[in-house]
Scaffold this active site. Sequence first.
Site, PDB file in Angstrom:
ATOM      1  N   ASP A 230     -24.811  -9.094   3.481  1.00  0.00           N
ATOM      2  CA  ASP A 230     -24.553 -10.298   3.738  1.00  0.00           C
ATOM      3  C   ASP A 230     -25.659 -11.474   3.174  1.00  0.00           C
ATOM      4  OD1 ASP A 230     -22.628 -11.545   6.329  1.00  0.00           O
ATOM      5  OD2 ASP A 230     -23.677 -12.711   5.100  1.00  0.00           O
TER       6      ASP A 230
ATOM      7  N   ASP B 200     -27.558 -11.949  -2.052  1.00  0.00           N
ATOM      8  CA  ASP B 200     -26.518 -12.623  -2.913  1.00  0.00           C
ATOM      9  C   ASP B 200     -25.616 -11.594  -3.667  1.00  0.00           C
ATOM     10  OD1 ASP B 200     -26.337 -15.214  -5.401  1.00  0.00           O
ATOM     11  OD2 ASP B 200     -24.844 -13.806  -4.297  1.00  0.00           O
TER      12      ASP B 200
ATOM     13  N   PHE C 293     -15.513  -8.229   3.478  1.00  0.00           N
ATOM     14  CA  PHE C 293     -15.119  -9.630   4.139  1.00  0.00           C
ATOM     15  C   PHE C 293     -15.776 -10.859   3.412  1.00  0.00           C
ATOM     16  CE2 PHE C 293     -13.625  -7.778   7.902  1.00  0.00           C
ATOM     17  CZ  PHE C 293     -14.245  -6.639   8.566  1.00  0.00           C
TER      18      PHE C 293
ATOM     19  N   SER D 158      -5.524 -13.064   3.642  1.00  0.00           N
ATOM     20  CA  SER D 158      -4.959 -13.870   4.476  1.00  0.00           C
ATOM     21  C   SER D 158      -3.631 -14.318   4.407  1.00  0.00           C
ATOM     22  CB  SER D 158      -6.031 -15.209   4.284  1.00  0.00           C
ATOM     23  OG  SER D 158      -5.491 -16.469   4.922  1.00  0.00           O
ATOM     24  N   ALA D 159      -2.946 -14.663   5.451  1.00  0.00           N
ATOM     25  CA  ALA D 159      -1.667 -15.113   5.338  1.00  0.00           C
ATOM     26  C   ALA D 159      -1.501 -16.419   4.600  1.00  0.00           C
ATOM     27  CB  ALA D 159      -1.105 -15.415   6.666  1.00  0.00           C
TER      28      ALA D 159
ATOM     29  N   TYR E 288      -9.633 -21.878  -1.847  1.00  0.00           N
ATOM     30  CA  TYR E 288      -9.847 -20.664  -0.914  1.00  0.00           C
ATOM     31  C   TYR E 288      -8.728 -19.625  -1.134  1.00  0.00           C
ATOM     32  CZ  TYR E 288      -9.708 -17.704   3.128  1.00  0.00           C
ATOM     33  OH  TYR E 288      -9.498 -16.973   4.076  1.00  0.00           O
TER      34      TYR E 288
ATOM     35  N   LYS F  21      -8.231 -15.586  -2.563  1.00  0.00           N
ATOM     36  CA  LYS F  21      -7.521 -14.455  -1.949  1.00  0.00           C
ATOM     37  C   LYS F  21      -6.440 -14.006  -2.789  1.00  0.00           C
ATOM     38  CE  LYS F  21     -10.217 -14.680   1.944  1.00  0.00           C
ATOM     39  NZ  LYS F  21     -11.181 -13.322   2.244  1.00  0.00           N
TER      40      LYS F  21
ATOM     41  N   TYR G 163      -4.494 -11.285   7.176  1.00  0.00           N
ATOM     42  CA  TYR G 163      -4.733 -11.867   8.644  1.00  0.00           C
ATOM     43  C   TYR G 163      -3.901 -13.098   8.864  1.00  0.00           C
ATOM     44  CZ  TYR G 163      -9.414  -9.782   7.835  1.00  0.00           C
ATOM     45  OH  TYR G 163     -10.743  -9.004   7.621  1.00  0.00           O
TER      46      TYR G 163
ATOM     47  N   ASN H 167      -3.724 -15.615  12.160  1.00  0.00           N
ATOM     48  CA  ASN H 167      -4.817 -16.577  12.812  1.00  0.00           C
ATOM     49  C   ASN H 167      -5.857 -15.871  13.912  1.00  0.00           C
ATOM     50  OD1 ASN H 167      -2.695 -18.143  11.654  1.00  0.00           O
ATOM     51  ND2 ASN H 167      -4.082 -19.734  12.234  1.00  0.00           N
TER      52      ASN H 167
ATOM     53  N   ARG I 155       1.636 -21.039  14.928  1.00  0.00           N
ATOM     54  CA  ARG I 155       0.858 -19.788  14.268  1.00  0.00           C
ATOM     55  C   ARG I 155       0.984 -18.684  15.077  1.00  0.00           C
ATOM     56  NH1 ARG I 155       1.477 -23.662  11.299  1.00  0.00           N
ATOM     57  NH2 ARG I 155       0.026 -24.620   9.942  1.00  0.00           N
TER      58      ARG I 155
ATOM     59  N   ARG J  77      -2.053 -32.846   9.064  1.00  0.00           N
ATOM     60  CA  ARG J  77      -3.119 -32.489   7.846  1.00  0.00           C
ATOM     61  C   ARG J  77      -2.480 -32.016   6.481  1.00  0.00           C
ATOM     62  NH1 ARG J  77      -6.878 -27.612   9.633  1.00  0.00           N
ATOM     63  NH2 ARG J  77      -4.994 -26.605   9.384  1.00  0.00           N
TER      64      ARG J  77
END
Length: 353
Positions: A32, A65, A90, A134-135, A160, A164, A192, A194, A246, A308
């Site tokens: 990480d 890194d 991840f 991600s969904a 972002y 993915k 994923y 939420n 959601r 939003r």
Amino acid sequence: MPRVLLTGGCGFIGTHTVVVLLRSGYSITVVDNLINSSLKSIERVREIAKDEGIENVDLEVEVCDMCDLDAFEKVFSKYGPSGFLSCIHFAGLKAVGESMSLPLLYYQNNLINTMNLLTLMEKYSCHRIVFSSSATVYGAAEVMPITESTRVGEGITNAYGRTKYMIEGILGDFQKSKEKNETPWSVTILRYFNPVGAHPSGKIGEDPSGPPNNLMPYVSQVAVGRREFLSVFGNDYDTPDGTGVRDYIHVMDLAEGHLSAIKFMDKKPGVYEVFNLGTGNGYSVLDMVRAMEKASGRKIEYKIVERRPGDIATCYANAVKAKEEMGWEAKLGLNEMCRDLWAWQSNNPKGFE
Ligand code: WQD
């Protein structure tokens, strides 16, 4: 027991997955860069492991890194060829809004760290990868619930989400290029919905830096008095109460999904598979506010504001495939999500600090 590499393992989903893998006796290496996390989270994981009576904890953290290939290689060379059975990937920048103002940073970081990972996995004979997708790759899907065959890549509204989608493609092409190898690659993509909640001990949880972008960290910060009120982004959607719906999933269920994916690749090596990790239930913003008020005993003030940009009305999963093929399904409901989120937030009003 075999060693598993978790990139970004100090983060929200990563730390909860470390707990679940430790329970199953895996040795774990976390890599990480701590840009969005803290080593404090791993100290808390060690406390949880002790409290849960987990023995022979083999857990190490390499801070580096992943975009620096030479530095990253040291994580692999320490154990040599086949040192890692599998990797769970991840690591990646994940703020939707920031990705729109700094797209190049997101493409460079998220794509280069992935390609460096694959280069080193190949060099050190690790051929199994679980990817944290991600969904959001479904964009503005119209038909609910969303299945794994729902079209992806269209209508993604931010860099972002596009990283993915692009990483799923990189993994697919890479896996296909190895199909004729003596040891074919296994790729398991977990999309994923939420993620919310926390380990029931309240010792680890989501700790966004700055004002939370996501709903539930914001709601819990209002409940604990760190924020004055929640801005509800629109109540004129075509949903039961007009606010966005959601598929919220407990982070412990999500973590279990990663253990199921590791075991799935043991049983069925050499394939590229995609699974939705959701509950199949949709809850509105106001449902979540009420559930959090019940769990915390606190009033959560909110104001209805403009929508939003980029938000869709409704998004929830069809998670049947994960049940049928991995034997995984979400077990925890809204009350547990909010109970455990409150345990984390009330015990750590300012996060890990
Ligand atoms: C949920 C609902 C908002 C904040 C995002 C990412 C996705 C994934 C999950 C990483 C929506 C409303 C929110 C607030 C609000 N992240 N809301 N006030 O947008 O479904 O998905 O997080 O993989 O990639 O896009 O989650 O929590 O931001 O919003 O009213 O302050 O809450 O409009 O209806 P979202 P979210």
